[in-house]
Design a protein around this motif. Structure first.
Motif, mmCIF file in Angstrom:
data_model
loop_
_atom_site.group_PDB
_atom_site.id
_atom_site.type_symbol
_atom_site.label_atom_id
_atom_site.label_comp_id
_atom_site.label_asym_id
_atom_site.label_seq_id
_atom_site.Cartn_x
_atom_site.Cartn_y
_atom_site.Cartn_z
ATOM 1 N N SER A 1 4.085 -12.508 0.233
ATOM 2 C CA SER A 1 3.670 -13.636 -0.413
ATOM 3 C C SER A 1 3.857 -14.950 0.420
ATOM 4 O O SER A 1 2.937 -15.796 0.530
ATOM 5 N N SER A 2 5.042 -15.149 0.839
ATOM 6 C CA SER A 2 5.342 -16.129 1.340
ATOM 7 C C SER A 2 4.934 -16.640 2.708
ATOM 8 O O SER A 2 4.403 -17.708 3.071
ATOM 9 N N ASP A 3 5.201 -15.737 3.738
ATOM 10 C CA ASP A 3 4.834 -15.959 4.916
ATOM 11 C C ASP A 3 4.035 -14.917 5.915
ATOM 12 O O ASP A 3 3.599 -15.120 7.020
ATOM 13 N N GLY A 4 3.600 -14.176 5.058
ATOM 14 C CA GLY A 4 2.706 -13.224 5.385
ATOM 15 C C GLY A 4 3.195 -12.085 6.372
ATOM 16 O O GLY A 4 2.503 -11.220 6.965
ATOM 17 N N SER A 5 4.752 -11.921 6.257
ATOM 18 C CA SER A 5 5.009 -10.783 7.346
ATOM 19 C C SER A 5 4.761 -9.511 6.467
ATOM 20 O O SER A 5 4.407 -9.352 5.470
ATOM 21 N N THR A 6 4.884 -8.615 7.604
ATOM 22 C CA THR A 6 4.387 -7.237 7.477
ATOM 23 C C THR A 6 5.262 -6.090 7.562
ATOM 24 O O THR A 6 6.390 -6.396 8.381
ATOM 25 N N TYR A 7 5.173 -5.152 7.144
ATOM 26 C CA TYR A 7 6.239 -4.086 7.198
ATOM 27 C C TYR A 7 5.138 -2.778 7.208
ATOM 28 O O TYR A 7 4.372 -2.529 6.531
ATOM 29 N N TYR A 8 5.735 -1.873 8.552
ATOM 30 C CA TYR A 8 4.799 -0.358 8.157
ATOM 31 C C TYR A 8 5.795 0.543 8.542
ATOM 32 O O TYR A 8 6.679 0.465 9.075
ATOM 33 N N ALA A 9 5.545 1.672 8.028
ATOM 34 C CA ALA A 9 6.255 2.857 7.987
ATOM 35 C C ALA A 9 6.080 3.273 9.276
ATOM 36 O O ALA A 9 5.067 3.136 9.849
ATOM 37 N N ASP A 10 7.016 4.011 9.904
ATOM 38 C CA ASP A 10 6.860 4.425 10.900
ATOM 39 C C ASP A 10 5.698 5.741 11.558
ATOM 40 O O ASP A 10 5.158 5.586 12.405
ATOM 41 N N SER A 11 5.402 6.142 10.399
ATOM 42 C CA SER A 11 4.341 7.096 10.505
ATOM 43 C C SER A 11 3.018 6.620 10.638
ATOM 44 O O SER A 11 2.004 7.173 11.155
ATOM 45 N N TRP B 1 1.075 -1.247 0.000
ATOM 46 C CA TRP B 1 0.177 -0.101 0.080
ATOM 47 C C TRP B 1 0.983 1.185 -0.062
ATOM 48 O O TRP B 1 1.931 1.316 0.664
ATOM 49 N N PHE B 2 0.698 1.983 -0.936
ATOM 50 C CA PHE B 2 1.294 3.161 -1.107
ATOM 51 C C PHE B 2 0.488 4.326 -1.188
ATOM 52 O O PHE B 2 -0.699 4.280 -1.279
ATOM 53 N N ARG B 3 0.880 5.580 -0.703
ATOM 54 C CA ARG B 3 0.151 6.903 -0.578
ATOM 55 C C ARG B 3 0.940 8.000 -1.271
ATOM 56 O O ARG B 3 2.241 8.154 -1.067
ATOM 57 N N GLN B 4 0.267 9.067 -1.924
ATOM 58 C CA GLN B 4 0.596 10.127 -2.250
ATOM 59 C C GLN B 4 -0.047 11.295 -2.161
ATOM 60 O O GLN B 4 -1.315 11.349 -2.533
ATOM 61 N N ALA B 5 0.245 12.304 -1.457
ATOM 62 C CA ALA B 5 -0.288 13.540 -1.068
ATOM 63 C C ALA B 5 0.286 14.542 -2.122
ATOM 64 O O ALA B 5 1.263 14.408 -2.573
ATOM 65 N N PRO B 6 -0.802 15.487 -2.306
ATOM 66 C CA PRO B 6 -0.199 16.706 -3.320
ATOM 67 C C PRO B 6 1.155 17.285 -2.972
ATOM 68 O O PRO B 6 1.311 17.536 -1.779
ATOM 69 N N GLY B 7 1.889 17.459 -3.922
ATOM 70 C CA GLY B 7 3.325 17.948 -3.818
ATOM 71 C C GLY B 7 4.263 17.028 -3.098
ATOM 72 O O GLY B 7 5.528 17.614 -2.768
ATOM 73 N N LYS B 8 3.920 15.836 -2.806
ATOM 74 C CA LYS B 8 4.873 15.017 -1.981
ATOM 75 C C LYS B 8 5.183 13.765 -2.894
ATOM 76 O O LYS B 8 4.535 13.396 -3.776
ATOM 77 N N GLU B 9 6.337 13.068 -2.451
ATOM 78 C CA GLU B 9 6.754 12.018 -3.073
ATOM 79 C C GLU B 9 5.792 10.613 -2.662
ATOM 80 O O GLU B 9 5.342 10.733 -1.536
ATOM 81 N N ARG B 10 5.677 9.863 -3.398
ATOM 82 C CA ARG B 10 4.975 8.625 -3.163
ATOM 83 C C ARG B 10 5.845 7.688 -1.840
ATOM 84 O O ARG B 10 7.022 7.727 -2.033
ATOM 85 N N GLU B 11 4.764 7.177 -0.942
ATOM 86 C CA GLU B 11 5.395 6.742 0.197
ATOM 87 C C GLU B 11 4.908 5.239 0.450
ATOM 88 O O GLU B 11 3.656 5.205 0.185
ATOM 89 N N GLY B 12 5.755 4.460 0.948
ATOM 90 C CA GLY B 12 5.529 3.144 1.035
ATOM 91 C C GLY B 12 4.719 3.419 2.521
ATOM 92 O O GLY B 12 5.313 3.359 3.409
ATOM 93 N N VAL B 13 3.586 2.665 2.696
ATOM 94 C CA VAL B 13 2.742 2.856 3.626
ATOM 95 C C VAL B 13 2.956 1.326 4.583
ATOM 96 O O VAL B 13 3.251 1.259 5.594
ATOM 97 N N SER B 14 2.606 0.298 3.891
ATOM 98 C CA SER B 14 2.601 -0.811 4.365
ATOM 99 C C SER B 14 2.776 -1.971 3.467
ATOM 100 O O SER B 14 2.110 -1.877 2.412
ATOM 101 N N CYS B 15 3.329 -3.116 3.595
ATOM 102 C CA CYS B 15 3.571 -4.066 2.789
ATOM 103 C C CYS B 15 3.378 -5.612 3.593
ATOM 104 O O CYS B 15 3.677 -5.650 4.537
ATOM 105 N N ILE B 16 2.946 -6.617 2.626
ATOM 106 C CA ILE B 16 2.862 -7.931 3.077
ATOM 107 C C ILE B 16 3.445 -8.810 2.247
ATOM 108 O O ILE B 16 3.006 -8.684 0.731
#
Length: 132
Positions: free
Chosen positions: A53-63, A36-51
């Motif tokens: 396929s193999s083991d369902g491990s997840t990552y979250y941006a600090d924000s 999941w990525f997000r982009q606000a006006p005037g800002k770069e695209r940011e990686g919010v969270s990823c999961i």
């Protein structure tokens, strides 16, 4: 047609919750990492969270850590992003993307996804607005 379709965005007050969905058609998400990525006006695209396929491990941006939860339902061929305690700074267009990666950590999948070419499929985006 191979595509991802996001839904569930909208307007919510600060402190509120939303769940955005990413449904795949024409292919199965089982073998794909989802970001999941997000982009606000005037800002770069940011990686919010990823999961992965193999083991369902997840990552979250600090924000968003502690407020957002990513999950996948392979039976429904859908990935979700539950967003709680929303803040005005979460306002952005949210995109989901599917990619197949080897030997990458789930964090790295989120980092490289700021370059759209790194993922195989992208949704059209859904607007999330957090405002009183």
């Amino acid at each position: 047609q191979l595509q991802l379709v996001e839904s569930g965005g909208g307007l919510v007050q600060p402190g509120g919750s939303l769940r955005v969905s990413c449904a795949a058609s024409g292919f199965t998400l089982d073998y794909y990492a989802i970001g999941w990525f997000r982009q606000a006006p005037g800002k770069e695209r940011e990686g919010v969270s990823c999961i992965s396929s193999s083991d369902g491990s997840t990552y979250y941006a600090d924000s968003v850590k502690g407020r957002f939860t990513i999950s996948r339902d392979n039976a429904k061929n859908t990935v979700y992003l539950q967003m709680n305690s929303l803040k005005p700074e979460d306002t952005a267009v949210y995109y989901c993307a599917a990619g197949r990666f080897y030997y990458l950590t789930v964090q790295a999948m989120c980092v490289i996804g700021t370059n759209p070419r790194q993922y195989d499929y992208w949704g059209q985006g859904t607007q999330v607005t957090v405002s009183s």
